[in-house]
Design an enzyme around this catalytic site. Structure first.
Site, short mmCIF file in Angstrom:
data_model
loop_
_atom_site.label_atom_id
_atom_site.label_comp_id
_atom_site.label_asym_id
_atom_site.label_seq_id
_atom_site.Cartn_x
_atom_site.Cartn_y
_atom_site.Cartn_z
NE ARG A 144 2.51 13.66 11.43
CZ ARG A 144 2.73 14.32 10.30
NH1 ARG A 144 3.76 15.12 10.19
NH2 ARG A 144 1.90 14.17 9.27
CG PHE A 203 11.72 18.97 -4.35
CD1 PHE A 203 10.64 19.83 -4.30
CD2 PHE A 203 11.51 17.65 -4.74
CE1 PHE A 203 9.36 19.38 -4.63
CE2 PHE A 203 10.25 17.20 -5.07
CZ PHE A 203 9.17 18.07 -5.01
CE1 TYR A 252 -3.67 2.49 0.21
CE2 TYR A 252 -2.39 3.45 2.02
CZ TYR A 252 -3.42 3.53 1.09
OH TYR A 252 -4.19 4.67 1.03
NE ARG A 269 -10.17 8.86 6.36
CZ ARG A 269 -10.24 9.89 5.52
NH1 ARG A 269 -9.28 10.10 4.68
NH2 ARG A 269 -11.26 10.69 5.54
#
Ligand code: CA
Length: 390
Positions: A218, A288, A171, A228
């Protein structure tokens, strides 16, 4: 309160600079119709992810539009995945076919999305599609291919809970590892990074998994409130009858043991992330990629063995976050921040009787990777033919 108080002048300066550069919100509803497509895309990006909007604007010009549209495409897909009011069969169909609409200038979805900003994005999706069509083909290919794979993965998991470690890794691969694939693809296509970066699948996947797993750990409390849950069954079942038991027994050894097992699992991906960062050549691209990683490892250090995870959202101190955003410019800076977090993790490992030893060895592995000077052996392009979409 003290938590967010700057610890040094350097942190204070960084905090001020980050606050000053935060993008301003603007009214999307009214203005959207008149905005040029790309302008719309950046405005929409600002709405759906402020923090990401800032970092994208700091990318080299060549990559700004492709990465912005890449992000919005996946955000559109994710909006479909997250909307629990869509009938399941319809959702699966939408997820599997979303990629076909990347450049569909008539594509628009009504009433899908959990917030107005997400709904607006899907309602005005044809603008993103028009901007997509103006991108170079080399970028279009990467974006729609990742979108296809991610949509198929999300469809697979639409009615499936995460039970095993394999489910969890799969997933996370679909929703985050593929983002890594896509970004590496865009970097290679731009010519700013090594042409072979796009084929470093294992490393790119780890970059995504490190971030995704850290967020999943977290966000336990936040996700639980919304009913969820992404903590996979095999990880928590040995410790509790129900997943919400932890929130009622936050300081219980079982709760912390469960949490620390997930931290150890996330930490496995760190050596690959370090290797990946070392391969980057271009400063803005490096920033980035590196900033989210140093934030993630510091978040892991913060959540490790921390009962507050079960009752609130644990975050790194704002001034430290600001400092990392301003001062992570090259590998040496990332190394310092990572080492700092590893030291903190190592300290906490002494109190962790169950996973402490394993975590200590994972810390060593990451350190070895940081100081490793061996030449990296690049993975070459796979021999199999890729699917042709256009
Ligand atoms: Ca989602």
């Amino acid at each position: 309160m003290m938590k967010n108080f700057p610890h040094s002048f350097k942190e204070l300066k960084a905090l001020v600079s980050v606050l000053k550069n935060s993008p301003k919100a603007c009214d999307l509803n009214e203005a959207a119709a008149n905005m040029a497509d790309m302008e719309y895309c950046f405005a929409a990006l600002n709405k759906v992810s402020r923090s990401f909007a800032v970092v994208i604007q700091n990318l080299p010009t060549e990559l700004r539009n492709p990465v912005c549209i890449f992000y919005l495409t996946l955000r559109g897909l994710d909006t479909v995945e997250d909307d629990m009011n869509i009938e399941l069969q319809k959702k699966i169909l939408l997820l599997n076919n979303f990629y076909k609409n990347c450049g569909n200038e008539y594509f628009s979805l009504e009433n899908i999305g959990d917030t107005d900003d997400y709904r607006n994005l899907l309602r005005h999706y044809y603008k993103v599609a028009r901007a997509f069509n103006r991108l170079d083909k080399k970028y279009q290919w990467v974006i729609s291919d990742v979108c296809r794979q991610m949509g198929e993965g999300m469809a697979k998991f639409a009615e499936k809970k995460l039970h095993t470690q394999e489910d969890y890794d799969n997933y996370c691969h679909y929703v985050a590892g593929l983002v890594g694939y896509g970004l590496s693809g865009l970097f290679s296509a731009s010519g700013l990074e090594d042409e072979r970066l796009q084929y470093q699948y294992q490393l790119s996947n780890s970059m995504g998994l490190m971030l995704q797993k850290t967020n999943i750990i977290r966000d336990y409390h936040e996700d639980l409130k919304q009913k969820r849950i992404f903590w996979f069954t095999e990880a928590w079942k040995p410790y509790a009858e129900h997943i919400d038991w932890f929130s009622l027994n936050a300081t219980h050894t079982s709760s912390l043991n469960c949490l620390n097992g997930l931290v150890a699992d996330a930490l496995r991906h760190l050596p690959d992330c370090i290797t990946y960062l070392k391969l980057l050549k271009q400063k803005e691209v490096f920033r980035f990629c590196a900033i989210p990683q140093v934030m993630a490892i510091h978040t892991l250090a913060e959540v490790y063995n921390n009962p507050k995870v079960f009752t609130s959202v644990v975050k790194i101190r704002k001034p430290l976050a600001a400092a990392m955003m301003v001062y992570t410019n090259q590998m040496k800076d990332a190394t310092d921040y990572i080492n700092h977090a590893l030291l903190k993790i190592e300290q906490k490992a002494k109190q962790d009787l169950l996973h402490g030893k394993n975590i200590q060895s994972l810390v060593e592995k990451a350190r070895t990777q940081l100081s490793d000077t061996k030449t990296y052996i690049w993975q070459e392009a796979p021999a199999v033919e890729q699917t042709v979409l256009f």
